[in-house]
Design a protein around this motif. Structure first.
Motif, mmCIF file in Angstrom:
data_model
loop_
_atom_site.group_PDB
_atom_site.id
_atom_site.type_symbol
_atom_site.label_atom_id
_atom_site.label_comp_id
_atom_site.label_asym_id
_atom_site.label_seq_id
_atom_site.Cartn_x
_atom_site.Cartn_y
_atom_site.Cartn_z
ATOM 1 N N GLY A 86 0.856 -1.175 0.000
ATOM 2 C CA GLY A 86 0.000 0.000 0.000
ATOM 3 C C GLY A 86 0.891 1.223 0.000
ATOM 4 N N SER A 87 0.478 2.272 -0.701
ATOM 5 C CA SER A 87 1.370 3.408 -0.869
ATOM 6 C C SER A 87 1.559 4.199 0.419
ATOM 7 N N ALA A 88 2.690 4.881 0.494
ATOM 8 C CA ALA A 88 3.097 5.584 1.710
ATOM 9 C C ALA A 88 2.088 6.622 2.175
ATOM 10 N N ASP A 89 1.293 7.185 1.246
ATOM 11 C CA ASP A 89 0.301 8.189 1.641
ATOM 12 C C ASP A 89 -0.562 7.689 2.802
ATOM 13 N N SER A 90 -1.048 6.456 2.661
ATOM 14 C CA SER A 90 -1.928 5.883 3.678
ATOM 15 C C SER A 90 -1.180 5.620 4.979
ATOM 16 N N PHE A 91 0.077 5.246 4.887
ATOM 17 C CA PHE A 91 0.884 5.012 6.077
ATOM 18 C C PHE A 91 1.119 6.326 6.827
ATOM 19 N N ILE A 92 1.306 7.402 6.074
ATOM 20 C CA ILE A 92 1.506 8.712 6.696
ATOM 21 C C ILE A 92 0.238 9.144 7.423
ATOM 22 N N THR A 93 -0.912 8.896 6.810
ATOM 23 C CA THR A 93 -2.182 9.177 7.474
ATOM 24 C C THR A 93 -2.289 8.360 8.764
ATOM 25 N N ALA A 94 -1.942 7.075 8.686
ATOM 26 C CA ALA A 94 -2.013 6.194 9.862
ATOM 27 C C ALA A 94 -1.062 6.650 10.956
ATOM 28 N N LYS A 95 0.131 7.081 10.582
ATOM 29 C CA LYS A 95 1.089 7.590 11.578
ATOM 30 C C LYS A 95 0.488 8.782 12.311
ATOM 31 N N GLY A 96 -0.122 9.692 11.553
ATOM 32 C CA GLY A 96 -0.719 10.876 12.152
ATOM 33 C C GLY A 96 -1.847 10.565 13.117
ATOM 34 N N GLU A 97 -2.485 9.410 12.927
ATOM 35 C CA GLU A 97 -3.591 9.003 13.800
ATOM 36 C C GLU A 97 -3.132 8.079 14.928
ATOM 37 N N GLY A 98 -1.830 7.893 15.056
ATOM 38 C CA GLY A 98 -1.305 7.059 16.134
ATOM 39 C C GLY A 98 -1.540 5.574 15.941
ATOM 40 N N LEU A 99 -1.621 5.126 14.692
ATOM 41 C CA LEU A 99 -1.943 3.730 14.406
ATOM 42 C C LEU A 99 -0.723 2.861 14.114
ATOM 43 N N LEU A 100 0.459 3.478 14.035
ATOM 44 C CA LEU A 100 1.673 2.729 13.729
ATOM 45 C C LEU A 100 2.659 2.804 14.889
ATOM 46 N N ILE A 320 4.239 13.417 2.026
ATOM 47 C CA ILE A 320 3.865 13.942 3.341
ATOM 48 C C ILE A 320 2.586 14.777 3.230
ATOM 49 N N TRP A 321 2.555 15.693 2.280
ATOM 50 C CA TRP A 321 1.348 16.515 2.085
ATOM 51 C C TRP A 321 0.156 15.628 1.751
ATOM 52 N N SER A 322 0.397 14.651 0.893
ATOM 53 C CA SER A 322 -0.676 13.757 0.468
ATOM 54 C C SER A 322 -1.258 12.977 1.634
ATOM 55 N N GLY A 323 -0.369 12.420 2.471
ATOM 56 C CA GLY A 323 -0.841 11.646 3.613
ATOM 57 C C GLY A 323 -1.545 12.493 4.645
ATOM 58 N N GLU A 324 -1.020 13.686 4.904
ATOM 59 C CA GLU A 324 -1.598 14.548 5.932
ATOM 60 C C GLU A 324 -2.945 15.140 5.512
ATOM 61 N N ASN A 325 -3.190 15.201 4.199
ATOM 62 C CA ASN A 325 -4.431 15.802 3.706
ATOM 63 C C ASN A 325 -5.400 14.777 3.116
ATOM 64 N N LYS A 326 -5.137 13.507 3.338
ATOM 65 C CA LYS A 326 -5.926 12.460 2.694
ATOM 66 C C LYS A 326 -7.406 12.533 3.042
ATOM 67 N N ASN A 327 -7.738 12.620 4.305
ATOM 68 C CA ASN A 327 -9.151 12.615 4.699
ATOM 69 C C ASN A 327 -9.891 13.808 4.090
ATOM 70 N N ARG A 328 -9.238 14.966 4.082
ATOM 71 C CA ARG A 328 -9.872 16.165 3.540
ATOM 72 C C ARG A 328 -10.071 16.068 2.032
ATOM 73 N N LEU A 329 -9.078 15.559 1.310
ATOM 74 C CA LEU A 329 -9.193 15.432 -0.140
ATOM 75 C C LEU A 329 -10.257 14.403 -0.529
ATOM 76 N N LEU A 330 -10.325 13.314 0.223
ATOM 77 C CA LEU A 330 -11.356 12.306 -0.066
ATOM 78 C C LEU A 330 -12.753 12.882 0.137
ATOM 79 N N GLU A 331 -12.910 13.685 1.169
ATOM 80 C CA GLU A 331 -14.206 14.321 1.412
ATOM 81 C C GLU A 331 -14.564 15.269 0.268
ATOM 82 N N ALA A 332 -13.575 16.028 -0.210
ATOM 83 C CA ALA A 332 -13.815 16.949 -1.324
ATOM 84 C C ALA A 332 -14.170 16.186 -2.595
ATOM 85 N N TRP A 333 -13.494 15.065 -2.830
ATOM 86 C CA TRP A 333 -13.790 14.236 -4.014
ATOM 87 C C TRP A 333 -15.191 13.662 -3.936
ATOM 88 N N ASN A 334 -15.560 13.147 -2.783
ATOM 89 C CA ASN A 334 -16.894 12.589 -2.603
ATOM 90 C C ASN A 334 -17.973 13.632 -2.884
#
Length: 340
Positions: A86-100, A320-334
């Motif tokens: 899985g690409s690093a973007d998702s891992f960066i998001t997970a790190k930010g949420e304390g999941l790793l 880094i930018w991609s992972g940190e902004n993932k939830n927001r970008l997905l919401e905008a896409w939806n």
């Protein structure tokens, strides 16, 4: 009498501590993983790791978005210890949420700094370029339609209903496309592009690899996915595959690995990370499973089939930018595709 009981108590305590020490020093025998690589690759890696370590691996194959959702849901009681692929973007998001869980493997020393987390929470293993997997038969039937050579080409009327891509919410491949457009064009124009592309899409798949197989099977004219997926299908005998890349530039995935916070099999997880970064593991794909990624460890041999793609124009993709902004970008896409 008091002295007698004191001696007995001391003896029991020593016995208990000795038993615990033996238990804690016992070699791990089992590991559970969530795997983002294709299932065939995951199975071979699990098999080879068991041969190398004696540790049996059970894994569930799922896309990066699914894995992230599962790890979130299991945060209070993790069921798996390693997230692999899985690409690093998702891992960066997970790190930010304390999941790793932080772990700096000694095997990571040879991997370039730009391909791993500076704090040791995830490490990149494989690199794959995003592009277009095309069905030659469709283009033979439409001789006046050239193969796509830019992102804007995908918006041409003749491709309406003939494109398959993975869902950005479930697959890191789909999210990589969304983030790429936002980084190349700016957020507003990037979301506008994804909204326009939505009108062209025949189907969103759960898996990032699936669009390449759809193109190979004639289910679409164009599958947007990683080029190494197309190479694998060509090696498997699908001679109707044509690989195309956007001339203005494309991005790339960084297939990564990490230990899940609260890992129930921590020692086995550390052993797997130490092993999976070595050339012996990284080269499994090309030797056994028709996987043709670029490899992060410079001591590993990159598949000859992948080297043909080295001149592909790449953007300066910001993970880094991609992972940190993932939830927001997905919401905008939806929101954008709902209104389409």
């Amino acid at each position: 009498m008091k002295k007698f009981f004191a001696v007995i108590t001391a003896a029991l305590l020593v016995s208990m501590l000795g038993s615990c020490a033996k238990k804690n020093s016992a070699k791990p025998t089992h590991l559970t993983m969530y795997v983002g690589y294709v299932e065939e690759y995951g199975m071979k890696v699990a098999e080879e790791f068991e041969k190398a370590s004696g540790i049996h691996v059970d894994f569930v194959r799922m896309s990066a978005g699914e894995a992230l959702g599962r790890i979130r849901a299991e945060k209070s009681s993790p069921k798996a210890s390693v997230w692999y692929g899985g690409s690093a973007d998702s891992f960066i998001t997970a790190k930010g949420e304390g999941l790793l869980q932080k772990y700096v493997s000694p095997s990571a020393k040879n991997i370039p700094a730009n391909l791993k987390d500076a704090d040791g929470y995830w490490t990149g293993l494989t690199v794959g370029y995003l592009g277009f997997i095309c069905d030659k038969r469709w283009f033979d039937d439409h001789p006046n339609v050239p193969y796509p050579s830019s992102w804007d080409d995908l918006l041409k009327p003749e491709f309406k209903g003939h494109i398959i891509v993975s869902n950005p919410g479930s697959a890191s491949t789909g999210y990589l496309l969304l983030s790429t457009m936002c980084q190349m064009r700016g957020e507003e124009d990037g979301i506008a592009y994804m909204k326009a592309l939505n009108g062209q899409v025949k189907q969103y798949t759960k898996s990032g690899e699936a669009p390449s197989r759809s193109a190979a099977l004639g289910e679409c004219a164009i599958g947007i996915t990683f080029l190494h997926n197309g190479i694998r299908l060509m090696k498997q005998g699908y001679d109707n595959i044509y690989l195309a890349v956007p001339q203005e530039g494309t991005s790339y995935e960084l297939g990564s690995v990490a230990i899940i916070e609260g890992a129930p099999e921590l020692e086995a997880a550390k052993m797997f990370l130490d092993w999976c970064m070595t050339p012996a593991c990284l080269e499994i794909g090309q030797k056994h499973t028709d996987s043709y990624h670029f490899l992060s460890n410079p001591e590993a041999h990159t598949p000859d089939e992948a080297t043909a793609l080295r001149d592909t124009k790449l953007i300066n993709y910001d993970f880094i930018w991609s992972g940190e902004n993932k939830n927001r970008l997905l919401e905008a896409w939806n929101e954008a595709i709902k209104a389409n």
